[in-house]
Design an enzyme around this catalytic site. Structure first.
Site, PDB file in Angstrom:
ATOM      1  CE1 TYR A  15      16.317   7.578 -21.800  1.00 30.74           C
ATOM      2  CE2 TYR A  15      17.024   6.027 -20.132  1.00 30.74           C
ATOM      3  CZ  TYR A  15      17.121   6.532 -21.404  1.00 30.74           C
ATOM      4  OH  TYR A  15      18.012   5.981 -22.281  1.00 30.74           O
TER       5      TYR A  15
ATOM      6  N   GLY B  96      12.513   4.290 -11.436  1.00 29.57           N
ATOM      7  CA  GLY B  96      12.736   3.123 -12.280  1.00 29.57           C
ATOM      8  C   GLY B  96      11.459   2.330 -12.495  1.00 29.57           C
ATOM      9  NE  ARG B  97       7.733   1.431 -17.110  1.00 28.96           N
ATOM     10  CZ  ARG B  97       6.418   1.584 -16.840  1.00 28.96           C
ATOM     11  NH1 ARG B  97       6.014   2.605 -16.100  1.00 28.96           N
ATOM     12  NH2 ARG B  97       5.541   0.735 -17.315  1.00 28.96           N
TER      13      ARG B  97
ATOM     14  CG  HIS C 240      25.020  24.288 -45.456  1.00 33.59           C
ATOM     15  ND1 HIS C 240      25.559  24.384 -44.189  1.00 33.59           N
ATOM     16  CD2 HIS C 240      24.788  25.552 -45.888  1.00 33.59           C
ATOM     17  CE1 HIS C 240      25.675  25.674 -43.886  1.00 33.59           C
ATOM     18  NE2 HIS C 240      25.204  26.404 -44.888  1.00 33.59           N
TER      19      HIS C 240
END
Ligand code: FAD
Ligand code: NAD
Length: 462
Positions: free
Chosen positions: A182, A267-268, A441
């Site tokens: 991430y 990472g953590r 739309h």
């Protein structure tokens, strides 16, 4: 020290888990005290989600300002990173002050200082006016997580975590990023857009290994098109005498990468040291505090939420658990369903995912139907220059009853589709519910309806 202050609900940590738990507890009439040793807002508001998304937005504006030739727009942007940082810090200050205001209005008592527990319900808070002893009836632990350093590559100097990267004063000429998850990809892409040369070293065989390869392909293509150097299946072995990053590639070649900053994003880990967890007799699940599906720990009336209790380490999961715990303490019957936690990766293009991917559904023994719709066939996407990046929306449903099991998308601005994905799963939607929803739309959301129609074999625009 005098008699301990008696508190009904003590929330430890003023991040998105803790402050939301305290707010909800107060709303429900509980006497809530929140203790925070740093700034209100925690990782997400102060050094995570918000500042990173601000930087990503600024980087996008900068890159786009210089790339409008096809639309007949020409401009040569310049970058004043100090002003960018000041703008980003202004947003952070506003939100942190906003949290203080919310807590004040809800009559939550905020104690500023670090809490250290002597047993499961008693702690001392080191405030500016000295230590305060607190004895709590209920404790909600929401102390969060911290960046993991690499062995042989400790944080300091040129080796930085996301926190330093978000406050960097000068744009690095060459940024080396270790870890293509991430943070590595979100920030690596932002720095590339701002003009830095970027090299990414990833141990796994592909980027963003948490997402399936189909979803990550457009991101991989962006990296290639924008000349981000990518070493997959590679190992960092340390730094040489000149400070270069030493890498062993998948082909067993040794590289020495000269970079003026090395951003380590591998990472953590939960913050489980330094606040007396060893005195609380809590059970652990690996590095995390073990909780059940109500966020109860092994100690009665001690609850734990957010990054402290495991994956996914996401802000909205922490908040949802905080709300749930406050409601259970107030007498409600609640359970936490991790399957309802969607995720977004703010890369270029963005990835949004809720529920099961086709492979995960298969691994869970489900027989599925899958429908997808490419943004190259969406008028809105084309008008946003978002039709040529390989993006699409995908719906995964159970074959027997057409119950939606998962929704995913990759493409520009698809983060904003994640709410509809979560809602469909939370409400137990079937394909007809999504196909029958009249999507406005022209919007990117039309692609969700079209993907559901495709899964039903009734695709209209493809
Ligand atoms: P935290 O937010 O870490 O809060 C814990 C708080 O407890 C801190 O303020 C800390 O000071 C305080 N504390 C700790 N110990 C004590 C003590 N003993 N006494 C008093 N106070 C204490 N998630 C998303 O969902 N979307 C994103 O886009 C996103 N982007 C991110 C980008 C980055 C760069 C990073 C690092 C993270 C990102 N995250 C994102 C993850 C998100 O920030 C975390 O999941 C979330 O902050 C966890 O919340 P928490 O309340 O569990 O802990
Ligand atoms: P991550 O788990 O997302 O990615 C870490 C990456 O590093 C993985 O791809 C892994 O294979 C790789 N890696 C591990 N060891 C390595 C090594 N020795 N050498 C090279 N590569 C290695 O972790 P992160 O990017 O640090 O982010 C931490 C957490 O923060 C995330 O898991 C997420 O929960 C949260 N976060 C969320 C968001 C979001 O929701 N958009 C954004 C940022 C962070």
């Amino acid at each position: 020290m005098s008699e301990p202050r008696r508190v009904q609900v003590l929330v430890v940590g003023g991040g998105v888990g803790g402050y939301v738990a305290a707010l909800r507890a107060a709303q429900l009439g509980l006497d809530a005290v929140l203790v925070e040793g740093d700034r209100l807002g925690g990782t997400c508001l102060i050094r995570g989600c918000i500042p990173s998304k601000a930087l990503i937005h600024a980087a996008g504006r900068f890159a786009e300002a210089g790339a409008g030739a096809a639309l007949g727009i020409a401009a040569a942007p310049t970058l004043d990173l100090r002003r960018t940082t000041a703008w980003k810090d202004g947003i952070v200050d506003r939100l942190s002050n906003g949290v203080a205001g919310l807590l004040g209005r809800a009559s939550v008592t905020v104690m500023r200082g670090w809490a250290t527990f002597t047993d499961a319900k008693n702690c001392t808070i080191e405030t500016a006016d000295g230590p305060v002893a607190v004895a709590a009836e209920h404790v909600i632990l929401a102390v969060g997580s911290e960046a993991v350093p690499l062995p042989g590559l400790p944080f300091g100097g040129e080796v930085i975590s996301s926190t330093e990267a978000l406050g960097i004063a000068n744009l690095p000429q060459h940024l080396a990023v270790v870890g293509a998850g991430y943070i590595g990809l979100e920030l690596g892409i932002a720095f590339r857009k701002l003009g830095a040369e970027v090299t990414i070293v990833e141990a796994a065989e592909r980027i963003l290994p948490r997402y399936d390869a189909q979803l990550t392909r457009p991101v991989r293509r962006w990296l290639e098109r924008h000349k981000v150097t990518l070493h997959l299946g590679a190992k960092v072995t340390g730094r040489d005498g000149e400070g270069r990053l030493l890498v062993e590639t998948a082909q067993r070649q040794s590289l020495a990468i000269a970079a003026d900053r090395i951003l380590v994003t591998v990472g953590r880990r939960p913050r489980t040291a330094g606040w007396g967890i060893e005195n609380m007799a809590l059970a652990m699940a690996g590095p995390f505090v073990k909780v059940d599906d109500q966020c109860r720990t092994a100690m009665k009336n001690v609850w734990a939420i957010g990054d402290l209790v495991g994956e996914p380490m996401l802000a909205h999961k922490a908040s949802a658990q905080g709300v749930m715990v406050a409601e259970i303490i107030a007498g409600a019957r609640r359970r936490f369903d991790p399957d309802l936690v969607a995720a977004v990766c703010f890369t270029e293009p963005e990835i949004a995912s809720a529920g099961l991917s086709p492979d995960e559904a298969k691994a869970a023994g489900e027989e599925t139907v899958v429908g997808s719709f490419p943004f190259s066939a969406s008028g809105r996407a084309l008008a946003l220059e978002a039709g040529d990046d390989g993006g699409f929306v995908r719906v995964v449903a159970r074959k027997s009853d057409q119950r939606v099991l998962g929704l995913q998308a990759v493409g520009r601005d698809v983060a904003e589709l994640a709410g509809e994905f979560s809602q469909a799963l939370a409400m137990g939607a079937v394909l007809e519910d999504i196909a029958g929803t009249i999507h406005v739309h022209p919007t990117l959301g039309e692609a969700i309806g079209e993907a559901a129609l495709a899964a039903l074999g009734r695709g209209l625009h493809i």
